[in-house]
Scaffold this motif. Sequence first.
Motif, PDB file in Angstrom:
ATOM      1  N   GLY A   1    -115.856   0.003 -27.782  1.00 28.41           N
ATOM      2  CA  GLY A   1    -114.427  -0.250 -27.708  1.00 28.41           C
ATOM      3  C   GLY A   1    -113.642   0.348 -28.888  1.00 28.41           C
ATOM      4  N   GLU A   2    -112.433  -0.145 -29.028  1.00 26.22           N
ATOM      5  CA  GLU A   2    -111.574   0.287 -30.118  1.00 26.22           C
ATOM      6  C   GLU A   2    -111.292  -0.913 -31.025  1.00 26.22           C
ATOM      7  N   PRO A   3    -111.971  -0.982 -32.191  1.00 27.71           N
ATOM      8  CA  PRO A   3    -111.850  -2.169 -33.040  1.00 27.71           C
ATOM      9  C   PRO A   3    -110.455  -2.396 -33.605  1.00 27.71           C
ATOM     10  N   LEU A   4    -109.641  -1.348 -33.713  1.00 25.74           N
ATOM     11  CA  LEU A   4    -108.306  -1.544 -34.275  1.00 25.74           C
ATOM     12  C   LEU A   4    -107.366  -2.275 -33.325  1.00 25.74           C
TER      13      LEU A   4
ATOM     14  N   THR B   1    -115.574   2.492 -37.126  1.00 30.29           N
ATOM     15  CA  THR B   1    -115.540   3.675 -36.273  1.00 30.29           C
ATOM     16  C   THR B   1    -114.426   3.496 -35.246  1.00 30.29           C
ATOM     17  N   THR B   2    -113.529   4.473 -35.169  1.00 28.85           N
ATOM     18  CA  THR B   2    -112.315   4.326 -34.371  1.00 28.85           C
ATOM     19  C   THR B   2    -111.937   5.648 -33.723  1.00 28.85           C
ATOM     20  N   ASN B   3    -111.157   5.570 -32.648  1.00 29.37           N
ATOM     21  CA  ASN B   3    -110.616   6.810 -32.070  1.00 29.37           C
ATOM     22  C   ASN B   3    -109.412   7.308 -32.859  1.00 29.37           C
ATOM     23  N   GLY B   4    -108.970   6.535 -33.839  1.00 28.06           N
ATOM     24  CA  GLY B   4    -107.945   6.991 -34.766  1.00 28.06           C
ATOM     25  C   GLY B   4    -106.512   6.799 -34.334  1.00 28.06           C
ATOM     26  N   THR B   5    -106.282   6.442 -33.081  1.00 28.56           N
ATOM     27  CA  THR B   5    -104.906   6.418 -32.593  1.00 28.56           C
ATOM     28  C   THR B   5    -104.061   5.313 -33.224  1.00 28.56           C
ATOM     29  N   HIS B   6    -104.707   4.229 -33.674  1.00 29.76           N
ATOM     30  CA  HIS B   6    -103.961   3.135 -34.299  1.00 29.76           C
ATOM     31  C   HIS B   6    -104.091   3.130 -35.823  1.00 29.76           C
ATOM     32  N   LEU B   7    -104.731   4.141 -36.369  1.00 28.48           N
ATOM     33  CA  LEU B   7    -104.917   4.188 -37.817  1.00 28.48           C
ATOM     34  C   LEU B   7    -103.611   4.284 -38.609  1.00 28.48           C
TER      35      LEU B   7
ATOM     36  N   GLU C   1    -103.254   0.955 -44.150  1.00 36.42           N
ATOM     37  CA  GLU C   1    -102.976   0.262 -45.412  1.00 36.42           C
ATOM     38  C   GLU C   1    -103.792  -1.014 -45.528  1.00 36.42           C
ATOM     39  N   ALA C   2    -103.842  -1.800 -44.457  1.00 34.69           N
ATOM     40  CA  ALA C   2    -104.627  -3.040 -44.481  1.00 34.69           C
ATOM     41  C   ALA C   2    -106.123  -2.744 -44.579  1.00 34.69           C
ATOM     42  N   LEU C   3    -106.579  -1.705 -43.908  1.00 36.51           N
ATOM     43  CA  LEU C   3    -107.998  -1.359 -43.955  1.00 36.51           C
ATOM     44  C   LEU C   3    -108.401  -0.885 -45.345  1.00 36.51           C
ATOM     45  N   ALA C   4    -107.509  -0.209 -46.046  1.00 33.11           N
ATOM     46  CA  ALA C   4    -107.835   0.355 -47.354  1.00 33.11           C
ATOM     47  C   ALA C   4    -108.261  -0.713 -48.343  1.00 33.11           C
ATOM     48  N   ARG C   5    -107.788  -1.914 -48.165  1.00 30.14           N
ATOM     49  CA  ARG C   5    -108.143  -3.001 -49.081  1.00 30.14           C
ATOM     50  C   ARG C   5    -109.458  -3.661 -48.695  1.00 30.14           C
ATOM     51  N   ARG C   6    -110.046  -3.210 -47.572  1.00 28.72           N
ATOM     52  CA  ARG C   6    -111.201  -3.932 -47.047  1.00 28.72           C
ATOM     53  C   ARG C   6    -112.414  -3.073 -46.734  1.00 28.72           C
ATOM     54  N   VAL C   7    -112.209  -1.880 -46.223  1.00 28.96           N
ATOM     55  CA  VAL C   7    -113.360  -1.095 -45.752  1.00 28.96           C
ATOM     56  C   VAL C   7    -113.775  -0.055 -46.783  1.00 28.96           C
ATOM     57  N   ASP C   8    -115.024   0.364 -46.684  1.00 27.32           N
ATOM     58  CA  ASP C   8    -115.567   1.361 -47.593  1.00 27.32           C
ATOM     59  C   ASP C   8    -115.535   2.761 -46.993  1.00 27.32           C
ATOM     60  N   ALA C   9    -115.333   2.857 -45.686  1.00 26.91           N
ATOM     61  CA  ALA C   9    -115.278   4.164 -45.031  1.00 26.91           C
ATOM     62  C   ALA C   9    -114.685   4.017 -43.639  1.00 26.91           C
TER      63      ALA C   9
ATOM     64  N   ALA D   1    -103.425  14.437 -31.349  1.00 24.67           N
ATOM     65  CA  ALA D   1    -102.368  14.342 -32.356  1.00 24.67           C
ATOM     66  C   ALA D   1    -102.388  12.981 -33.039  1.00 24.67           C
ATOM     67  N   LYS D   2    -102.622  11.922 -32.267  1.00 22.78           N
ATOM     68  CA  LYS D   2    -102.663  10.579 -32.851  1.00 22.78           C
ATOM     69  C   LYS D   2    -103.871  10.414 -33.761  1.00 22.78           C
ATOM     70  N   ALA D   3    -105.023  10.956 -33.354  1.00 27.25           N
ATOM     71  CA  ALA D   3    -106.222  10.842 -34.172  1.00 27.25           C
ATOM     72  C   ALA D   3    -106.052  11.574 -35.497  1.00 27.25           C
ATOM     73  N   VAL D   4    -105.469  12.770 -35.456  1.00 26.91           N
ATOM     74  CA  VAL D   4    -105.253  13.535 -36.676  1.00 26.91           C
ATOM     75  C   VAL D   4    -104.270  12.808 -37.598  1.00 26.91           C
ATOM     76  N   SER D   5    -103.243  12.220 -37.017  1.00 27.03           N
ATOM     77  CA  SER D   5    -102.306  11.427 -37.824  1.00 27.03           C
ATOM     78  C   SER D   5    -103.028  10.240 -38.468  1.00 27.03           C
ATOM     79  N   GLY D   6    -103.964   9.647 -37.715  1.00 31.32           N
ATOM     80  CA  GLY D   6    -104.741   8.544 -38.259  1.00 31.32           C
ATOM     81  C   GLY D   6    -105.626   8.968 -39.408  1.00 31.32           C
ATOM     82  N   ILE D   7    -106.261  10.128 -39.276  1.00 29.44           N
ATOM     83  CA  ILE D   7    -107.094  10.647 -40.357  1.00 29.44           C
ATOM     84  C   ILE D   7    -106.258  10.862 -41.613  1.00 29.44           C
ATOM     85  N   ARG D   8    -105.097  11.456 -41.431  1.00 24.51           N
ATOM     86  CA  ARG D   8    -104.231  11.705 -42.591  1.00 24.51           C
ATOM     87  C   ARG D   8    -103.779  10.391 -43.242  1.00 24.51           C
ATOM     88  N   ALA D   9    -103.508   9.391 -42.427  1.00 24.53           N
ATOM     89  CA  ALA D   9    -103.098   8.095 -42.977  1.00 24.53           C
ATOM     90  C   ALA D   9    -104.231   7.458 -43.764  1.00 24.53           C
ATOM     91  N   ALA D  10    -105.450   7.513 -43.220  1.00 24.39           N
ATOM     92  CA  ALA D  10    -106.598   6.933 -43.922  1.00 24.39           C
ATOM     93  C   ALA D  10    -106.820   7.619 -45.265  1.00 24.39           C
TER      94      ALA D  10
END
Length: 325
Positions: free
Chosen positions: A123-126, A148-154, A159-167, A190-199
Amino acid sequence: MITSTATTGRASARRRVGCGTRGGTGVVYDPLTGLTHRTGEPTLTGRATLANESIAALPEVHPGGLGDVMPVSVCWSPIVRCNLACPHCLDDKSVPELGRGGRAEVAARIAASGVLGVDVSGGEPLLIRDLPTLLDVLVDGGCAVSVTTNGTHLPRRAEALARRVDAIRVSLDGPDPQRHDRWRGEGSFAKAVSGIRAALAHGIPTQIQAVLMRSTAAGLPALVELADRLGVHGVTVLQYLPFGEGASLANVEQVPDEEALDLVGALGPAPVPVRLRTRADAAGFTVVRADGQVWRNAPDSTAIAALRPLTGPVSLAVTGRDGSA
């Protein structure tokens, strides 16, 4: 695991890993790559921060070769729902999902089990609203945690994940909208790439994961070039496994291991680290499903070898001669 690695500015970064002892030897679990490394000396269980080059210098070891009944890491898929409909998905969408309370219990049991790492997938954990709370439980238990995510909701959750996950591991099936969206739907690239850039903007170590298929193999060099342009920490190429909804495509899309090795080897000194996870690498891997059941890949990674409820650490232990639970 075959690796093609280049020396880049990313090498000097420091990342969090999971440390512990298995089979009398110290091991390091890298949540970015999912790899286990041997340190040689027994070490206390917990999280530590190491430089990229220090992690890469440690010899890799398959967890099954450590002679310990407890897995080094697990994949937890607390959700089967997804905002995309990928035909090669490894998930079985018929598996029922636990509610909020059930997920919290599973997180607590995994955190108390002594595993060094947890990859939260789907599934999509986000899509899980209480995901930050679940991640906090795992981290507080000493686990190195990736998502592990498809990135569309990243973009909205990085920001919230950055305080919690290691990768973060983002799934891509092609280096451009035409090739990726064929598998994951219009606009998903396009959404996945935007998610990568946000992460990356929030300082999360990020890698691209790509399932190797006959239909996508030709795009692998361009995908590695994209990874370099984006500034991710590496690419993991996953051999196709005949599980879940993707089982029906296995005969058509699976690439033989020898051919997969040649494809990755032909990349030469890639601008980012590139790894191939073979079917042998996936053997014996432990998964906790959305319904709280535990299953393990069979020794040849073509089937599920065991299924039982997660009631405590013993549920994760390897007890069968074939490496099953």
